[in-house]
Write an enzyme that holds these catalytic residues in place. Structure first.
Site, PDB file in Angstrom:
ATOM      1  N   GLY A  97      54.778 -53.673 -14.580  1.00  0.00           N
ATOM      2  CA  GLY A  97      54.117 -54.176 -15.397  1.00  0.00           C
ATOM      3  C   GLY A  97      53.050 -53.019 -15.791  1.00  0.00           C
ATOM      4  O   GLY A  97      52.663 -52.598 -16.431  1.00  0.00           O
TER       5      GLY A  97
ATOM      6  N   ARG B  56      61.763 -43.654  32.083  1.00  0.00           N
ATOM      7  CA  ARG B  56      61.353 -42.503  32.466  1.00  0.00           C
ATOM      8  C   ARG B  56      60.038 -42.583  33.305  1.00  0.00           C
ATOM      9  O   ARG B  56      59.783 -44.051  33.518  1.00  0.00           O
ATOM     10  CB  ARG B  56      59.911 -43.281  30.751  1.00  0.00           C
ATOM     11  CG  ARG B  56      58.826 -41.498  30.434  1.00  0.00           C
ATOM     12  CD  ARG B  56      58.552 -41.731  29.656  1.00  0.00           C
ATOM     13  NE  ARG B  56      57.549 -43.454  29.214  1.00  0.00           N
ATOM     14  CZ  ARG B  56      56.424 -44.042  27.706  1.00  0.00           C
ATOM     15  NH1 ARG B  56      56.641 -42.944  26.688  1.00  0.00           N
ATOM     16  NH2 ARG B  56      55.882 -44.921  28.243  1.00  0.00           N
TER      17      ARG B  56
ATOM     18  N   LYS C 185      67.060 -51.777 -17.649  1.00  0.00           N
ATOM     19  CA  LYS C 185      67.852 -52.689 -18.567  1.00  0.00           C
ATOM     20  C   LYS C 185      68.523 -53.168 -19.279  1.00  0.00           C
ATOM     21  O   LYS C 185      69.706 -53.636 -20.152  1.00  0.00           O
ATOM     22  CB  LYS C 185      66.435 -52.851 -19.076  1.00  0.00           C
ATOM     23  CG  LYS C 185      65.935 -54.807 -20.065  1.00  0.00           C
ATOM     24  CD  LYS C 185      64.696 -54.341 -20.455  1.00  0.00           C
ATOM     25  CE  LYS C 185      63.999 -55.024 -19.703  1.00  0.00           C
ATOM     26  NZ  LYS C 185      63.758 -56.771 -19.301  1.00  0.00           N
TER      27      LYS C 185
ATOM     28  N   GLY D 238      60.619 -39.215  21.160  1.00  0.00           N
ATOM     29  CA  GLY D 238      58.888 -40.014  21.528  1.00  0.00           C
ATOM     30  C   GLY D 238      58.635 -39.889  19.921  1.00  0.00           C
ATOM     31  O   GLY D 238      57.587 -39.461  19.972  1.00  0.00           O
ATOM     32  N   THR D 239      59.166 -40.120  18.554  1.00  0.00           N
ATOM     33  CA  THR D 239      58.704 -40.238  16.957  1.00  0.00           C
ATOM     34  C   THR D 239      57.052 -40.637  17.389  1.00  0.00           C
ATOM     35  O   THR D 239      56.583 -40.279  15.827  1.00  0.00           O
ATOM     36  CB  THR D 239      59.396 -40.569  16.791  1.00  0.00           C
ATOM     37  OG1 THR D 239      59.999 -41.817  16.570  1.00  0.00           O
ATOM     38  CG2 THR D 239      59.972 -39.407  16.323  1.00  0.00           C
ATOM     39  N   ASN D 240      57.012 -41.942  18.253  1.00  0.00           N
ATOM     40  CA  ASN D 240      54.609 -42.361  18.130  1.00  0.00           C
ATOM     41  C   ASN D 240      53.926 -41.550  18.327  1.00  0.00           C
ATOM     42  O   ASN D 240      53.524 -40.834  17.688  1.00  0.00           O
ATOM     43  CB  ASN D 240      55.138 -43.635  18.687  1.00  0.00           C
ATOM     44  CG  ASN D 240      55.796 -44.525  19.128  1.00  0.00           C
ATOM     45  OD1 ASN D 240      56.744 -44.424  17.415  1.00  0.00           O
ATOM     46  ND2 ASN D 240      55.573 -45.159  19.319  1.00  0.00           N
ATOM     47  N   ASP D 241      54.286 -41.119  19.628  1.00  0.00           N
ATOM     48  CA  ASP D 241      53.220 -39.916  19.514  1.00  0.00           C
ATOM     49  C   ASP D 241      53.602 -38.790  18.636  1.00  0.00           C
ATOM     50  O   ASP D 241      52.517 -37.933  18.069  1.00  0.00           O
ATOM     51  CB  ASP D 241      53.731 -38.911  20.895  1.00  0.00           C
ATOM     52  CG  ASP D 241      53.234 -40.117  21.902  1.00  0.00           C
ATOM     53  OD1 ASP D 241      52.072 -41.280  22.012  1.00  0.00           O
ATOM     54  OD2 ASP D 241      52.474 -40.116  23.517  1.00  0.00           O
TER      55      ASP D 241
ATOM     56  N   CYS E 259      63.362 -42.685  20.836  1.00  0.00           N
ATOM     57  CA  CYS E 259      63.358 -44.140  21.347  1.00  0.00           C
ATOM     58  C   CYS E 259      61.661 -44.504  20.501  1.00  0.00           C
ATOM     59  O   CYS E 259      61.087 -45.560  21.179  1.00  0.00           O
ATOM     60  CB  CYS E 259      63.267 -43.296  22.787  1.00  0.00           C
ATOM     61  SG  CYS E 259      62.191 -42.476  23.788  1.00  0.00           S
TER      62      CYS E 259
ATOM     63  N   SER F 205      65.368 -37.519  24.062  1.00  0.00           N
ATOM     64  CA  SER F 205      64.668 -38.139  23.317  1.00  0.00           C
ATOM     65  C   SER F 205      63.347 -38.175  22.846  1.00  0.00           C
ATOM     66  O   SER F 205      62.218 -37.930  23.736  1.00  0.00           O
ATOM     67  CB  SER F 205      64.656 -39.263  24.660  1.00  0.00           C
ATOM     68  OG  SER F 205      64.150 -40.445  23.782  1.00  0.00           O
TER      69      SER F 205
ATOM     70  N   TYR G  49      72.372 -41.505  19.661  1.00  0.00           N
ATOM     71  CA  TYR G  49      72.236 -42.749  19.304  1.00  0.00           C
ATOM     72  C   TYR G  49      70.519 -43.091  19.078  1.00  0.00           C
ATOM     73  O   TYR G  49      69.440 -42.071  18.795  1.00  0.00           O
ATOM     74  CB  TYR G  49      71.888 -43.040  21.601  1.00  0.00           C
ATOM     75  CG  TYR G  49      71.192 -42.091  22.351  1.00  0.00           C
ATOM     76  CD1 TYR G  49      70.293 -43.698  22.101  1.00  0.00           C
ATOM     77  CD2 TYR G  49      71.608 -41.655  23.239  1.00  0.00           C
ATOM     78  CE1 TYR G  49      68.883 -42.979  23.280  1.00  0.00           C
ATOM     79  CE2 TYR G  49      70.569 -40.992  22.920  1.00  0.00           C
ATOM     80  CZ  TYR G  49      69.367 -41.902  23.592  1.00  0.00           C
ATOM     81  OH  TYR G  49      68.624 -41.458  25.036  1.00  0.00           O
TER      82      TYR G  49
ATOM     83  N   ARG H 244      59.754 -47.772  31.180  1.00  0.00           N
ATOM     84  CA  ARG H 244      58.253 -47.210  30.701  1.00  0.00           C
ATOM     85  C   ARG H 244      58.294 -47.921  32.216  1.00  0.00           C
ATOM     86  O   ARG H 244      58.020 -49.460  32.250  1.00  0.00           O
ATOM     87  CB  ARG H 244      57.734 -47.875  29.554  1.00  0.00           C
ATOM     88  CG  ARG H 244      57.706 -47.659  28.370  1.00  0.00           C
ATOM     89  CD  ARG H 244      57.424 -48.042  27.400  1.00  0.00           C
ATOM     90  NE  ARG H 244      58.034 -49.039  26.936  1.00  0.00           N
ATOM     91  CZ  ARG H 244      58.129 -49.584  25.885  1.00  0.00           C
ATOM     92  NH1 ARG H 244      57.424 -48.840  24.627  1.00  0.00           N
ATOM     93  NH2 ARG H 244      58.694 -50.200  25.330  1.00  0.00           N
TER      94      ARG H 244
ATOM     95  N   ARG I  75      70.698 -60.649 -12.556  1.00  0.00           N
ATOM     96  CA  ARG I  75      71.142 -59.690 -11.706  1.00  0.00           C
ATOM     97  C   ARG I  75      71.047 -59.817 -10.365  1.00  0.00           C
ATOM     98  O   ARG I  75      71.019 -61.182 -10.032  1.00  0.00           O
ATOM     99  CB  ARG I  75      69.661 -59.439 -11.241  1.00  0.00           C
ATOM    100  CG  ARG I  75      67.809 -60.692 -11.488  1.00  0.00           C
ATOM    101  CD  ARG I  75      66.757 -60.427 -11.289  1.00  0.00           C
ATOM    102  NE  ARG I  75      66.141 -62.009 -11.107  1.00  0.00           N
ATOM    103  CZ  ARG I  75      64.853 -61.314 -11.611  1.00  0.00           C
ATOM    104  NH1 ARG I  75      64.461 -60.466 -12.115  1.00  0.00           N
ATOM    105  NH2 ARG I  75      64.280 -62.663 -11.168  1.00  0.00           N
TER     106      ARG I  75
ATOM    107  N   HIS J 172      48.681 -51.723  21.431  1.00  0.00           N
ATOM    108  CA  HIS J 172      49.309 -52.518  22.662  1.00  0.00           C
ATOM    109  C   HIS J 172      49.590 -53.784  22.645  1.00  0.00           C
ATOM    110  O   HIS J 172      51.354 -53.819  23.126  1.00  0.00           O
ATOM    111  CB  HIS J 172      48.056 -51.732  23.590  1.00  0.00           C
ATOM    112  CG  HIS J 172      49.063 -53.166  25.284  1.00  0.00           C
ATOM    113  ND1 HIS J 172      48.724 -54.055  25.486  1.00  0.00           N
ATOM    114  CD2 HIS J 172      49.830 -52.352  26.444  1.00  0.00           C
ATOM    115  CE1 HIS J 172      49.215 -54.360  26.886  1.00  0.00           C
ATOM    116  NE2 HIS J 172      49.904 -52.992  26.673  1.00  0.00           N
TER     117      HIS J 172
ATOM    118  N   ARG K 138      60.975 -53.647 -26.220  1.00  0.00           N
ATOM    119  CA  ARG K 138      60.438 -53.339 -24.896  1.00  0.00           C
ATOM    120  C   ARG K 138      61.146 -52.035 -23.975  1.00  0.00           C
ATOM    121  O   ARG K 138      62.052 -51.854 -24.567  1.00  0.00           O
ATOM    122  CB  ARG K 138      61.518 -54.701 -23.411  1.00  0.00           C
ATOM    123  CG  ARG K 138      60.840 -55.904 -23.952  1.00  0.00           C
ATOM    124  CD  ARG K 138      61.384 -56.363 -22.502  1.00  0.00           C
ATOM    125  NE  ARG K 138      61.068 -57.913 -22.677  1.00  0.00           N
ATOM    126  CZ  ARG K 138      61.780 -59.345 -23.865  1.00  0.00           C
ATOM    127  NH1 ARG K 138      62.645 -59.006 -24.259  1.00  0.00           N
ATOM    128  NH2 ARG K 138      61.543 -60.512 -23.589  1.00  0.00           N
TER     129      ARG K 138
ATOM    130  N   MET L 287      54.100 -50.488 -18.572  1.00  0.00           N
ATOM    131  CA  MET L 287      54.845 -50.116 -19.779  1.00  0.00           C
ATOM    132  C   MET L 287      54.253 -51.840 -20.344  1.00  0.00           C
ATOM    133  O   MET L 287      54.504 -52.599 -19.672  1.00  0.00           O
ATOM    134  CB  MET L 287      55.857 -49.799 -19.017  1.00  0.00           C
ATOM    135  CG  MET L 287      55.717 -47.823 -18.967  1.00  0.00           C
ATOM    136  SD  MET L 287      56.952 -46.676 -18.830  1.00  0.00           S
ATOM    137  CE  MET L 287      57.900 -46.636 -19.974  1.00  0.00           C
TER     138      MET L 287
END
Lengths: 911, 911
Positions: free
Chosen positions: A106, A648, A26, A796-799, A861, A794, A881, A592, A368, A486, A97, A108
């Site tokens: 909120g 896959r 600020k 598979g960052t979900n699993d 992926c 590749s 990629y 898939r 701003r 799913h 302030r 301080m």
């Protein structure tokens, strides 16, 4: 002498916007505004260094240290304002302030109207002729000061001023605070003073200097309250920074007809048009403009007339009762227009400003970067780039990739939500808006769709069996499941609106009803979904189809020219592949194959295979699947026109293809012409306690090599056929769930052997590559060995996230919301890649993999491939990629460009 | 000139046992035997270097290179044997055998009786007067040579000699090969020669020199057959080593009454007694002794007389028909006794020898370390150490920790299995033998046990509900589940015999039957289990209780004095803690508190807590659990007498406490006095797709802090109470399933706060520590941060293995057996710690943890803590202790000593 106090105002400033570390966000912005000649209430900033010293040395040391400099700052304010701090004739009122480098909304403390006391209130009343105004300011100060500085609380731990105020209003039968008369306010001030003394053990300080020191020290103290520390911990803000303190002259928009408050945008925040616009109120404070009690007035005449037309107000009435600022205060208006230009030229972005007019004089309170819609974001960036205000890089870096969603999915008609009733809330699983009739079963979806009636498919959870119904519905709503359930994954793939995990719904399939609280909704009732917020609405709410503008096309190709990483799509069907191409994907990163097995004859053949008790039986069933799968691959290859397609091999556990309920098993048994006991037995045999960690991925292909052989054959035969049509084809065969190099080695041998057979049979061959998902922690750790048998990795960052955290994405609802609430998680690691844990494994795998295979091609992926901050990680980690659902491709293209720009900038800085 | 051929025999040798790299295992051992004067058939070894050169340069180059040296070796054999290679009067017959550094049984080639041809056969027949012997040797040579060297196969890919031999026996109505007459053998030789020419395209070589070169080259070639390569890959043997070739004179024990073959042990392999013993047969080849067609004779007179008594044979009959070697060939016997002493003094271990007596002359064929029972192992080690033959270190290092199992669990009575019928086979989940009546339900177990009838509990799977029944049964048999299923883990903890995953069983709870194939077993029928092999037997088979001897005590304390790591036990009850102490555990590394919640009132209170909808409700139920849990902890602390006790906070998902079947739910509802719908709804709500990755571990304690508070209070109040009794107490509180430091930090705060409250209430305090399991991959990766809040790490390698591999240990049966068969896994990673993947994470966590917390105490409490090879890894990685089930404590103590000895030795070597 060290400089601890930085003045600003009257067209000059000691600091500037680059000094956020020292002056806080600020303070630095106020300095910057002052520097460029914006009229703003003068003031000074006490630096964050002082805050640090405060923690070390205590308040007395600080007082002595900054006293002279602060006094100098105070004189500066008095000079500019022509007021006198502590004077009873012409009092100088101040605000104090906090302002850390990073905003902590909120968290301080703030104290307003400092300088008021028993004499000053009379002086101010006399000076302004506004008794009510003066006494109201006084009572506000006592309340704030008592609360913030003197830490006044009653025996119940509550704020006693609120209790006294409520009592006072009740006593005089007043509804709002402002309804209290001057005498009643005077009485209130007296009560407040007594309250202070009662609970604080000492009186409210009458000396303005005591007031201001108390307020400054209170702000410094507030940096280290447990709740501020907790906030910083959750938001990853360092405890070291400290806060600055801003002391500024008070200005008032509620001092009569010559006073006003307003807000404005330098361009249109909805459309991006280069038009100044905003609202104001005469004789009002800033908070009144947004409170909605009075109808705010338009700033420009044009906007005012438009408003009148819409509101059915005659021009006469408008000009009299609802004048634009352009008419009401033309000089101030022109001053504002000049400021607008100044701000845009200086900040080179659309600004959202707040201003106060105190008795005919304009004060800017804040500027701003203005929030805007997705299409405004694009238009403004494009226009400013054309106007020469910003460079290509700036245009790209300032876009918010997530806002592109608004351009890619349907939205509700403007204003349509005003009267809508939210009946439940779930996870915003797939963005966009949808409206339709509630339908619970896939079969029923088709009935409605045939009658051209829009449908919302409502399920407890969806499974692969519901795929066609999901495709045909306008939107999907589930009672259970998370952002990566799913329903969510499939819906995002289809670009279909979806809300998942709406736990308040009780769904009764038997009676075809959905109950929320006491209210029962039946099949055929209309509901509407906002997949971007998770809100479920009662009834039909019309939606508008999205439209891609020229702004979009232009900025997207600009993005591509600045990105290092390519963007591919996760697409399982020729249709999805076409969508992906349309959105600019340059390949498929994940096709898939299992989704292909769920339709009609296919599921029958698939089930035959699963029920077969030996290799010969499986081979027979697989032979039926071969032509169907080949046909699909041909379609995908054709859509992708030579771009690489990563396919896959079969991944899910086989029990996903066998229904669990006896009723459905009976149907399956009938269709396969086998006793139902056989189906039940097989389902029981395939049942797993933790299917996620069970017999799936390459564990299938290595125990049933015939599956891998069939799929290899389907892929290569399709590739040869398409190639024979004269089209280019680049197939990449991907082996899932590898945890040890031997698993990939065995799959690779099976694939190469089958390829040899196919090529010999067809007297033709085609180039293809073989790679693997890295989705098991052990694969990442042993990637050097695996890379010897892989042309590509590749991620598979979900699993990988599931196994690295030990989180089941299907069961997240049980504790993750609580974890997010308690700050144990900053965000779901399934939405944003966990750099520290999962990211460490990705980085390890990249380093190890390249060590043994310099040619290794690298991609991601998992769903993170569509998340901008995760994409930044991928860029930094050297992936080639990212691949994401088709509807996120534009977002990923932009994020990839931004990542590369940031990365290059950082390299430049480091060099 | 490079030396390629190493001779041995006649009391001398060019090589010795330290040359296994160059001469292979067999060649080096033959040389060693020759050096120390053991009479053995002379021969020579062609080095592994030649094998390597063979791969590079081919057979012709090799021929030239080694020709002279091999010829020299041949002359040496002829000289010693007094025979003549290629002679028709006094032919020299040779064997050619492979011999790599590491044994590869059955993988590589052997050719016997080389040197035989049309003339030599006649000469040998004449010389020995044994036509049948000579012609049989000839036909064997042609068959072996055709198969191994000439690669003869028929059009079906089969061995054609077998077909011809079968045809010849059929033609003359003979059952065994040896029944063929001399003329029939001559005819067979002719047929064999024709077969060879037909399939090989050239005749069987008559020139003995051609024969021997062919055989040598074939052995070198066999190093690189696909199946040998595959074998090496599975067994982790390098492809670089190559094989040596051993050429040795043939000797025959089947040349009449003055000939014999035998096997002997230098000490008793069953009891360890220092007594020579063995068996032999007159006029027989070695294979006949073990074939069991003729009754073998005893070597010593004493053993012969014992045998006669047992077999009800009179002394006269015995002396005539079954004479001991001591009587039949006293000189040879004394020569053997001398050799026995020589071998024991030289090899300093009990030896298992093979010998042949050819026409009155003794030839030793082989000596190797003798296999022995667990108690023999201990006795021999202890005796030899006392005899001064071996050092303490040697005594310890030669013990096989796993064999201690035999001393710790019941075994079947000697000979009792001879007539037993195996009805099924499962996994050897917990060692020992058990017999009892089949019972399917826990309630029924108690009925039988009250009647003092032994019980085998037979279940599809066990759950925590079956705990008491498992405790009361003699053994446990399950149809489903792996080595780390609930049944297996609990049984090992109880030291109770268990076979899990016996897939051939069909269990019908309703009718209380167990079916295998056509055979139905009912409740009350006797069965017997061998938990060390996985065999399930029909009927009652008596067992013998184990007994710990003085040998055991002495060697165990010797082990402790040589170990660096401590050994703790995983024990959940005071009883188990006592067993652990009895076996020498010096602490409890894992006390699972959840098992305490399953009994009687406890499960009721536990369910009340789960059903409560708010914190107050939960607190109320937890208050009931507090005194019970405190009582248990008191018992455990008392048992452990000041040794550290690591107590893990509640870990399993709550749904484990709510039954899944409606019938049982109804009962629960009744006991809790709530509608069954409430139970069903709760069970449904708690249901998880992948419970392993769900709401459990510290995720419970962080979402329901009141559970952590109650458990902390129970632990500390118990500790204070026991301390007040004047006993020392060392409680360690362990937080499970941490994946991020914030989770541990929050738990630590909750624990410390509650401790403060308890200590204030009781006006007393006690030292305790707080640590965490490292069982989630992310915890290992971020261990530096976690260690800041941990006094100790305990590696939960069961779960860490599950998540690192992505293997559910409950679902291993689906693909792991196939993986083991195909060599994709060498062993289950739940049995032996995977050094490369899981071990890497353990090592990472140790390194990172110590970096930020030098005082960090390190242990392992997964099942690997009881596996010797995993214990070696733990020692190498610097852990302070291992913890395992009580019945594996002795094994772990020994393994810890061995690991330290090996480690120290290696450090010494490296220095």
């Amino acid at each position: 002498m060290e400089k601890y106090v930085y003045k600003f105002g009257n067209g000059t400033a000691d600091g500037h916007s680059g000094m956020k570390d020292l002056l806080g966000g600020k303070g630095a912005n106020l300095a910057e505004m002052a520097r460029i000649g914006i009229p703003l209430p003068p003031g000074f900033t006490i630096t964050t260094d002082v805050c640090k010293l405060f923690q070390q040395k205590g308040r007395d040391a600080i007082h002595d240290m900054i006293f002279d400099q602060a006094l100098d700052g105070l004189h500066f304010i008095q000079d500019v304002m022509g007021t006198d701090f502590g004077s009873s004739e012409n009092p100088c009122l101040l605000s104090v302030r906090s302002g850390a480098k990073q905003s902590m909304p909120g968290m301080m403390d703030t104290v307003l109207d400092i300088g008021m006391n028993d004499e000053a209130v009379e002086g101010l009343a006399k000076l302004t002729g506004k008794d009510h105004f003066a006494w109201d300011a006084y009572r506000r100060l006592i309340q704030m000061y008592g609360d913030v500085v003197m830490k006044v609380v009653d025996e119940h731990g509550e704020n006693p001023y609120e209790t006294v105020l409520e009592e006072q209003k009740r006593k005089y039968g007043k509804r709002y605070d402002k309804d209290l008369t001057v005498d009643q306010l005077k009485e209130l001030v007296q009560l407040y003073k007594e309250t202070t003394e009662k609970y604080a053990g000492k009186p409210f300080p009458q000396n303005p200097k005591d007031q201001i020191w108390g307020a400054i020290m209170a702000v410094f103290e507030s940096w280290n309250t447990p709740r501020a520390i907790h906030y910083r911990e959750i938001h990853g803000i360092s405890n070291e920074g400290g806060t600055a303190v801003n002391v500024q002259a008070m200005v008032y928009g509620n001092m009569g007809d010559e006073s006003a408050s307003g807000v404005a945008f330098t361009r249109n925040a909805a459309t991006g048009e280069n038009v100044f616009n905003g609202e104001y109120l005469i004789d009002a404070q800033g908070e009144d403009v947004v409170a909605g009690i009075r109808t705010p007035l338009q700033i420009t005449l044009k906007a005012s007339r438009n408003w009148a037309k819409f509101a059915h107000v005659s021009e006469k009435e408008r000009a009299e009762d609802y004048p634009s600022l352009e008419e009401y205060m033309p000089e101030i208006f022109h001053q504002l227009m000049d400021i607008r230009q100044l701000l845009e030229e200086h900040f080179r972005d659309m600004q959202d400003v707040e201003f106060t007019i105190q008795e005919g004089r304009l004060w800017m309170l804040q500027t701003r970067t203005g929030k805007r819609t997705g299409s405004a974001m694009l238009k403004i960036a494009r226009d400013m780039r054309e106007e020469g205000l910003i460079t290509d890089e700036e245009a790209l870096l300032r876009l918010d990739p997530e806002k592109l969603n608004e351009l890619l999915h349907p939205v509700f008609e403007a204003g349509a939500l005003d009267k809508a009733t939210v009946i439940a809330n779930g996870l915003p699983a797939s963005p966009g808006a949808a409206t339709g009739k509630i339908v619970f079963f896939q079969e029923d979806v088709f009935t409605y769709v045939e009658r051209k009636e829009p449908v919302i498919l409502v399920r407890i959870e969806t499974s692969a069996d519901d795929l066609k119904g999901m495709y045909a519905a306008n939107g999907i709503l589930t009672a259970r499941g998370g952002m990566t359930s799913h329903a969510a994954v499939v819906a995002r793939g289809l670009g279909k609106c979806c809300i998942s995990g709406a736990g308040a719904l009780t769904i009764d399939y038997r009676n075809k009803t959905m109950t929320v609280g006491d209210k029962v909704y039946k099949e055929g009732d209309y509901i509407s979904l906002n997949g971007s917020t998770g809100n479920v609405y009662e009834g039909k709410i019309d939606t508008v189809e999205p439209e891609l503008t020229g702004d979009f096309e232009e900025l997207m190709s600009l993005a591509d020219s600045h990105a290092r990483m390519k963007v591919r799509a996760n697409a399982d069907t020729p249709d999805a592949a076409s969508v992906a191409r349309h959105f600019g994907a340059t390949g498929i990163g994940l096709c898939r194959t299992e989704h292909m097995f769920f339709e009609g004859d296919r599921i029958v053949a698939m089930r035959e295979m699963i029920l077969a008790n030996n290799e010969a039986g499986r081979e027979k069933a697989l032979k039926k699947l071969l032509p169907m799968q080949r046909f699909d691959f041909e379609g995908i290859f054709r859509s992708m026109k030579g771009y690489p397609v990563t396919i896959r091999l079969l991944d899910p556990p086989l029990h996903e293809f066998i229904p669990f309920e006896l009723e459905e098993q009976t149907e399956v048994a009938k269709s396969l012409n086998v006793p139902v006991e056989e189906i039940t037995r097989k389902a029981e045999q395939l049942r797993e306690v933790n299917p996620m960690l069970g017999h799936r991925g390459c564990r299938l292909g290595n125990t049933f090599p015939e599956i891998t052989r069939m799929q290899t054959r389907a892929i290569l035969e399709a590739a040869l056929n398409i190639s024979a049509e004269g089209l280019e084809v680049t197939p990449e065969i991907m082996v899932p769930l590898v945890g040890d190099y031997k698993e990939l080695k065995m799959q690779r041998e099976i694939i190469l052997n089958e390829a040899k057979v196919v090529f010999e049979e067809k007297h033709a061959s085609i180039k293809f590559s073989i790679g693997t998902m890295i989705e098991v922690p052990r694969a990442a750790i042993t990637a050097d060995k695996i890379a010897r048998y892989a042309d590509f990795f590749s991620f598979g960052t979900n699993d990988l996230t599931q196994m690295t955290f030990g989180f089941s994405r299907d069961d997240m609802g049980t504790f993750v919301p609580e974890y997010l609430k308690k700050g144990l998680l900053k965000e779901s690691p399934f939405n944003v890649l966990d750099n520290e844990g999962v990211g460490y494994l990705v980085k390890t795998a990249v380093d190890l993999g390249l060590k043994t295979n310099k040619e290794l091609h690298l991609g991601i992926c998992g769903e993170h491939g569509g998340d901008p901050s995760s994409i930044e990680f991928c860029d930094r980690t050297g992936l080639d990629y990212v691949s994401c659902s088709p509807f996120r491709v534009p977002i990923a293209r932009l994020a990839a460009a931004q990542a590369n720009l940031k990365h290059s900038k950082k390299e430049l800085q480091d060099a």
